[in-house]
Design an enzyme around this catalytic site. Structure first.
Site, mmCIF file in Angstrom:
data_model
loop_
_atom_site.group_PDB
_atom_site.id
_atom_site.type_symbol
_atom_site.label_atom_id
_atom_site.label_comp_id
_atom_site.label_asym_id
_atom_site.label_seq_id
_atom_site.Cartn_x
_atom_site.Cartn_y
_atom_site.Cartn_z
ATOM 1 N N SER A 119 0.746 -1.134 -0.023
ATOM 2 C CA SER A 119 0.176 -0.097 -0.063
ATOM 3 C C SER A 119 0.909 1.229 0.187
ATOM 4 O O SER A 119 0.453 2.548 -0.163
ATOM 5 C CB SER A 119 -0.819 -0.024 1.205
ATOM 6 O OG SER A 119 -0.056 -0.001 2.685
ATOM 7 N N HIS A 140 -3.042 -3.966 -5.636
ATOM 8 C CA HIS A 140 -3.317 -3.220 -4.353
ATOM 9 C C HIS A 140 -4.911 -3.402 -4.032
ATOM 10 O O HIS A 140 -5.547 -2.568 -4.294
ATOM 11 C CB HIS A 140 -2.956 -1.826 -4.086
ATOM 12 C CG HIS A 140 -3.164 -1.360 -2.836
ATOM 13 N ND1 HIS A 140 -3.465 0.043 -2.885
ATOM 14 C CD2 HIS A 140 -3.044 -1.859 -1.553
ATOM 15 C CE1 HIS A 140 -4.006 0.255 -1.516
ATOM 16 N NE2 HIS A 140 -3.670 -0.896 -0.546
ATOM 17 N N GLU A 152 -6.462 -1.299 -6.949
ATOM 18 C CA GLU A 152 -5.411 -0.516 -7.694
ATOM 19 C C GLU A 152 -4.128 -1.270 -8.484
ATOM 20 O O GLU A 152 -3.622 -2.012 -7.571
ATOM 21 C CB GLU A 152 -4.559 0.639 -6.893
ATOM 22 C CG GLU A 152 -5.592 1.633 -6.321
ATOM 23 C CD GLU A 152 -4.937 2.596 -5.518
ATOM 24 O OE1 GLU A 152 -5.021 3.717 -5.528
ATOM 25 O OE2 GLU A 152 -3.774 2.070 -4.499
ATOM 26 N N ASN A 190 -4.750 6.029 -1.090
ATOM 27 C CA ASN A 190 -3.837 6.240 0.101
ATOM 28 C C ASN A 190 -3.330 7.828 -0.038
ATOM 29 O O ASN A 190 -3.335 8.540 1.143
ATOM 30 C CB ASN A 190 -3.002 5.270 0.473
ATOM 31 C CG ASN A 190 -3.520 4.054 1.007
ATOM 32 O OD1 ASN A 190 -4.747 4.054 1.281
ATOM 33 N ND2 ASN A 190 -2.808 3.125 1.016
#
Length: 282
Positions: A119, A140, A152, A190
């Site tokens: 991540s 991800h 992702e 993120n």
């Protein structure tokens, strides 16, 4: 390449979740970890989740049993060396991930895809640990894997187009919606999400509002399904802090520096749901 067999390294919440969605979708999956107790815990979690799905009428008992029958387990990469896709779902440690990726690059077939569920670490950097970086990609998933629709797919500097296409195809096959992003700190979600969590923690530290009121404000005022502080507790406050530190370092922007309150909670062992207490008590 169409992925039919997947090997997942890591039997924690993320790794077990990836295995669960793969076998429910009809794929074969091997789950490995460093000790039998971790593998057993991961299997117990999958069985519990699928049991709940049966109780709620989401899947039949026969489908659950068939899915569980498609899982094999082991303690090293050789347990699933015939996999089409390897995904490491280990802790966010470059040293740990390097060992797994180097072992996978040796054990798997040359045409197999090697992927990371990182991540926060650089996909391009991790690709340097395998012999064929064009076959390396970031995949991800988000936590909890069975419930979250997004993945992702992260293209490293050397990732080939057909590798990206195969990764996206795998995500779609297990019922997820992939977005393709370039290798950049925090990727998309993120990079945007964790500064917001950090801002919520700072607001709490300054006494702007209580934790419950901050989360209610974001849920009702921005239509979030979960407040940012409860989400941080779910992710883990240690993981949240580590991601913010990585963003600060890699982007060179002090605006990503973790709120002191976050550091205080982590130092006190209050890591969120997994420890029973974080911003909230569980």
């Amino acid at each position: 390449m169409k992925v039919q067999k997947v090997l997942v390294a890591g039997a924690g919440q993320m790794g077990a979740g990836i295995v669960q969605v793969a076998v429910v979708a009809g794929l074969q999956a091997t789950m490995i970890d460093v000790a039998d107790e971790f593998v057993a815990k991961g299997m117990a979690g999958i069985e519990k989740q699928l049991g709940r799905a049966v109780d709620k009428g989401r899947i039949s008992a026969d489908k659950r049993d068939a899915a569980l029958g498609r899982i094999t387990t082991g303690l090293d990469v050789s347990a699933g060396a015939d996999a089409d896709l390897f995904i490491e779902a280990a802790p966010e440690s470059l040293v740990v991930k390097r060992g797994l990726l180097e072992n996978a690059a040796v054990a798997l077939r040359p045409e197999a895809i090697i992927a990371t569920n990182t991540s926060s670490l650089s996909v391009t950097t991790l690709a340097g640990f395998v012999a064929r970086p064009e076959r390396f990609v970031g995949i991800h998933f988000f936590n909890p894997v069975p419930a979250m629709a997004l993945v992702e797919v992260v293209r490293g500097a050397a990732t080939a187009d057909d590798t990206v296409a195969a990764a996206r195809g795998f995500c779609e096959a297990v019922g997820k919606t992939p977005i393709t992003v370039k290798d950049s700190p925090g990727f998309v979600v993120n990079r945007i999400l964790f500064p917001m969590i950090n801002g919520a923690a700072q607001a709490l530290a300054e006494g702007v509002a209580s934790a419950a009121d901050i989360d209610t404000g974001l849920k009702l005022g921005a239509n979030f399904p979960m407040g940012p502080l409860a989400l941080a507790d779910l992710v883990g406050l240690d993981t949240t802090k580590a991601i913010l530190e990585t963003l600060e370092r890699d982007l060179g922007d002090a605006g990503y520096r973790p709120c002191p309150l976050l550091g205080e909670l982590v130092a006190a062992g209050k890591l969120g749901r997994k420890s029973g207490e974080g911003f909230f008590t569980y």
